[in-house]
Design an enzyme around this catalytic site. Structure first.
Site, PDB file in Angstrom:
ATOM      1  N   GLY A 107       0.829  -1.208   0.000  1.00 31.20           N
ATOM      2  CA  GLY A 107       0.000   0.000   0.000  1.00 31.20           C
ATOM      3  C   GLY A 107       0.861   1.253   0.000  1.00 31.20           C
ATOM      4  N   ARG A 144      13.733  10.063  -2.261  1.00 31.04           N
ATOM      5  CA  ARG A 144      14.664  11.197  -2.443  1.00 31.04           C
ATOM      6  C   ARG A 144      15.881  11.047  -1.525  1.00 31.04           C
ATOM      7  NH1 ARG A 144      14.843  15.870   0.689  1.00 31.04           N
ATOM      8  NH2 ARG A 144      15.537  17.818  -0.319  1.00 31.04           N
ATOM      9  N   ARG A 188       1.170  -4.924  -5.723  1.00 30.23           N
ATOM     10  CA  ARG A 188       1.189  -6.186  -4.975  1.00 30.23           C
ATOM     11  C   ARG A 188       1.444  -7.254  -6.039  1.00 30.23           C
ATOM     12  NH1 ARG A 188      -0.807  -4.359   0.114  1.00 30.23           N
ATOM     13  NH2 ARG A 188      -2.348  -2.728  -0.131  1.00 30.23           N
ATOM     14  N   ASP A 214       4.741  -4.938   6.155  1.00 26.39           N
ATOM     15  CA  ASP A 214       5.227  -6.247   6.600  1.00 26.39           C
ATOM     16  C   ASP A 214       5.238  -7.298   5.494  1.00 26.39           C
ATOM     17  OD1 ASP A 214       2.466  -6.384   6.610  1.00 26.39           O
ATOM     18  OD2 ASP A 214       2.346  -7.638   8.396  1.00 26.39           O
ATOM     19  N   THR A 251       4.129   2.593   5.607  1.00 26.58           N
ATOM     20  CA  THR A 251       2.727   2.152   5.653  1.00 26.58           C
ATOM     21  C   THR A 251       1.969   3.038   6.627  1.00 26.58           C
ATOM     22  OG1 THR A 251       1.248   0.399   6.471  1.00 26.58           O
ATOM     23  CG2 THR A 251       3.491   0.320   7.263  1.00 26.58           C
ATOM     24  N   ASP A 278      -0.316   2.057   8.427  1.00 28.42           N
ATOM     25  CA  ASP A 278      -0.851   1.226   9.511  1.00 28.42           C
ATOM     26  C   ASP A 278      -0.013   1.274  10.792  1.00 28.42           C
ATOM     27  OD1 ASP A 278      -2.657   0.501   7.589  1.00 28.42           O
ATOM     28  OD2 ASP A 278      -1.726  -1.433   7.157  1.00 28.42           O
ATOM     29  N   ASP A 286       2.120  -0.779  11.844  1.00 29.17           N
ATOM     30  CA  ASP A 286       1.957  -2.089  12.482  1.00 29.17           C
ATOM     31  C   ASP A 286       3.255  -2.884  12.545  1.00 29.17           C
ATOM     32  OD1 ASP A 286       2.087  -2.385   9.763  1.00 29.17           O
ATOM     33  OD2 ASP A 286       0.447  -3.809   9.608  1.00 29.17           O
ATOM     34  N   ARG A 301     -18.001  15.719  12.926  1.00 27.22           N
ATOM     35  CA  ARG A 301     -18.569  16.111  14.217  1.00 27.22           C
ATOM     36  C   ARG A 301     -19.456  17.353  14.065  1.00 27.22           C
ATOM     37  NH1 ARG A 301     -17.910  14.615  19.299  1.00 27.22           N
ATOM     38  NH2 ARG A 301     -15.902  13.618  19.201  1.00 27.22           N
ATOM     39  N   ARG A 346      -5.501  -2.754   8.377  1.00 26.64           N
ATOM     40  CA  ARG A 346      -5.285  -4.205   8.269  1.00 26.64           C
ATOM     41  C   ARG A 346      -5.646  -4.892   9.583  1.00 26.64           C
ATOM     42  NH1 ARG A 346      -1.983  -5.940   3.316  1.00 26.64           N
ATOM     43  NH2 ARG A 346      -0.593  -7.001   4.719  1.00 26.64           N
ATOM     44  N   HIS A 400      -9.772   5.077   0.845  1.00 23.02           N
ATOM     45  CA  HIS A 400      -8.418   5.380   0.374  1.00 23.02           C
ATOM     46  C   HIS A 400      -7.993   6.817   0.549  1.00 23.02           C
ATOM     47  CE1 HIS A 400      -8.850   1.404  -1.306  1.00 23.02           C
ATOM     48  NE2 HIS A 400      -7.540   1.394  -1.399  1.00 23.02           N
TER      49      HIS A 400
HETATM   50  P1  ATP Z   1       0.681  -2.519   3.553  1.00 25.67           P
HETATM   51  O1  ATP Z   1       0.942  -2.794   5.020  1.00 25.67           O
HETATM   52  O2  ATP Z   1       0.626  -1.074   3.270  1.00 25.67           O
HETATM   53  O3  ATP Z   1      -0.469  -3.269   2.981  1.00 25.67           O
HETATM   54  P2  ATP Z   1       2.553  -4.532   2.674  1.00 25.67           P
HETATM   55  O4  ATP Z   1       3.976  -4.443   2.270  1.00 25.67           O
HETATM   56  O5  ATP Z   1       2.261  -5.288   3.947  1.00 25.67           O
HETATM   57  O6  ATP Z   1       1.980  -3.038   2.752  1.00 25.67           O
HETATM   58  P3  ATP Z   1       1.439  -6.692   1.071  1.00 25.67           P
HETATM   59  O7  ATP Z   1       0.417  -6.638  -0.008  1.00 25.67           O
HETATM   60  O8  ATP Z   1       1.185  -7.544   2.244  1.00 25.67           O
HETATM   61  O9  ATP Z   1       1.697  -5.168   1.479  1.00 25.67           O
HETATM   62  O10 ATP Z   1       2.831  -7.165   0.427  1.00 25.67           O
HETATM   63  C1  ATP Z   1       3.366  -6.536  -0.732  1.00 25.67           C
HETATM   64  C2  ATP Z   1       4.000  -7.553  -1.638  1.00 25.67           C
HETATM   65  O11 ATP Z   1       5.089  -8.203  -0.967  1.00 25.67           O
HETATM   66  C3  ATP Z   1       3.097  -8.696  -2.060  1.00 25.67           C
HETATM   67  O12 ATP Z   1       2.243  -8.354  -3.126  1.00 25.67           O
HETATM   68  C4  ATP Z   1       4.112  -9.751  -2.483  1.00 25.67           C
HETATM   69  O13 ATP Z   1       4.603  -9.490  -3.776  1.00 25.67           O
HETATM   70  C5  ATP Z   1       5.231  -9.534  -1.487  1.00 25.67           C
HETATM   71  N1  ATP Z   1       5.115 -10.527  -0.415  1.00 25.67           N
HETATM   72  C6  ATP Z   1       4.301 -10.488   0.660  1.00 25.67           C
HETATM   73  N2  ATP Z   1       4.449 -11.590   1.434  1.00 25.67           N
HETATM   74  C7  ATP Z   1       5.365 -12.362   0.809  1.00 25.67           C
HETATM   75  C8  ATP Z   1       5.952 -13.635   1.066  1.00 25.67           C
HETATM   76  N3  ATP Z   1       5.637 -14.346   2.142  1.00 25.67           N
HETATM   77  N4  ATP Z   1       6.854 -14.120   0.179  1.00 25.67           N
HETATM   78  C9  ATP Z   1       7.201 -13.418  -0.914  1.00 25.67           C
HETATM   79  N5  ATP Z   1       6.697 -12.215  -1.212  1.00 25.67           N
HETATM   80  C10 ATP Z   1       5.800 -11.673  -0.383  1.00 25.67           C
END
Ligand code: ATP
Length: 327
Positions: free
Chosen positions: A15, A25, A76, A107, A130, A132, A134, A159, A176, A257
């Site tokens: 995201g 940058r 993704r 993550d 992110t 989040d 998290d 409000r 999430r 979003h």
């Molecule tokens: P956000 O927290 O903003 O959603 P994020 O990095 O957690 O961001 P994800 O969609 O969970 O977003 O992961 C991004 C991409 O990382 C996935 O589309 C995938 O390509 C890769 N990815 C996630 N988990 C794995 C995994 N276990 N093994 C390999 N690639 C992964």
């Protein structure tokens, strides 16, 4: 000075979050300042596999610190979750002579980065990007502060109309599996309650907040609901409240979003700039598979394995503060 790493690749994944551009940058300029070349990778891991790559100069990152989103685009990628996909990504790195990777994401992106680093012995450093917040091991993530402020502004506006019409607004917030954004926005906006996944017994939470409000003759209010705290999100909580307190006129607003957009706050720009510089330094210092983080105002390096696996706690004093302040 000559370093073993001569070219760094940088990508954004998952995201998008405000401040990612400030991080891109910073990575670019910190690397160039150390005589290291920078190859920008577009569309996250998809672009790494497909070779969507452009070498960046300092001019390529001018005028972007104030822009939301990511100039590198994000994605993704299902293919990167397969060994064949990651093999392709490695081949691109060899072809492009990219010695190390900086991944800006959440993550999921770090899970992929860690696996990739293990399988192909590639130096990888993560920058937490992110809304989040998290990730374990860092007090904040790039984009979190801006999203908090965006939500607070929206809730302030709701409000105004809620008070005028004596309505109870249920506002659905992203996050999430995590309630940080929801709880902190609830405190900042003076909401009556927050419904978050880290605290169960939703009915009790609602009853305490709304019941108290009723006794104090409040007939309007704001409840922030984390998107996955209950199946059905804010709409389901609205239905629950209508059953418990039919006297309330409820309305549901899903911020969606718009929480991800906007010009990054000063705080996020500064954090992103520090993280970008620190990520390059980590690679120069031959650190591997770490995430750059911030703890008590200081830059720290946290193993990716811990950042992904450990669970960050909701601060109890914040939870209690919301309960006390909402009555
Ligand atoms: P956000 O927290 O903003 O959603 P994020 O990095 O957690 O961001 P994800 O969609 O969970 O977003 O992961 C991004 C991409 O990382 C996935 O589309 C995938 O390509 C890769 N990815 C996630 N988990 C794995 C995994 N276990 N093994 C390999 N690639 C992964």
């Amino acid at each position: 000075m000559e370093y073993s790493i001569k070219t760094i690749g940088v990508l954004t994944s998952g995201g998008d979050a405000p401040g990612m551009n400030a991080a891109i940058r910073a990575v670019t300029r910190a690397a160039l300042a150390n005589g290291i070349r920078v190859k920008a990778i577009f569309h996250g891991y998809n672009g790494l596999m497909a070779g969507e790559i452009q070498e960046f100069t300092t001019q390529d990152v001018s005028g972007i610190i104030q822009r939301g989103g990511t100039i590198l685009k994000s994605a993704r990628s299902k293919e990167f979750m397969t060994l064949e996909g990651r093999q392709k990504a490695y081949e691109t790195m060899q072809r492009e002579q990219i010695d190390a990777l900086i991944v800006i994401g959440g993550d999921g992106s770090f899970s992929g980065a860690r696996l990739f680093a293990q399988e192909f012995n590639v130096p990888v450093v993560g920058i937490p990007g992110t809304i989040d917040n998290d990730l374990w091991g860092t007090d904040t993530t790039v984009g979190y502060d801006t999203a908090l402020n965006t939500i607070m502004d929206c809730v302030d506006k709701l409000r105004d109309t809620g008070t005028s019409h004596e309505r109870l607004f249920l506002v659905e917030i992203m996050g999430r599996d995590a309630g940080f954004l929801t709880l902190n926005a609830a405190i900042a906006a003076g909401a009556e309650a927050a419904v978050i996944p880290e605290r169960t017994a939703v009915e009790t939470q609602i009853e305490e907040a709304i019941g108290h409000g009723r006794r104090k003759h409040k007939n309007s209010g704001i409840v922030l609901v984390q998107e996955h705290a209950v199946p059905g999100g804010a709409k389901a909580v609205g239905e629950m409240i209508e059953k418990l307190h039919p006297e309330y006129d409820t309305r549901v607003t899903i911020l969606g979003h718009l929480q991800r957009g906007g010009s990054p706050s000063a705080f996020d720009r500064i954090v992103a700039s520090r993280f970008g510089c620190a990520a390059v330094q980590a690679l120069i210092d031959e650190q591997r598979s770490v995430m750059v983080g911030l703890q008590n105002g200081e830059i720290v390096y946290v193993p990716l394995s811990k950042a992904i696996k450990e669970k960050k706690d909701i601060k109890d004093d914040k939870w209690r503060a919301l309960q006390v302040l909402s009555i």
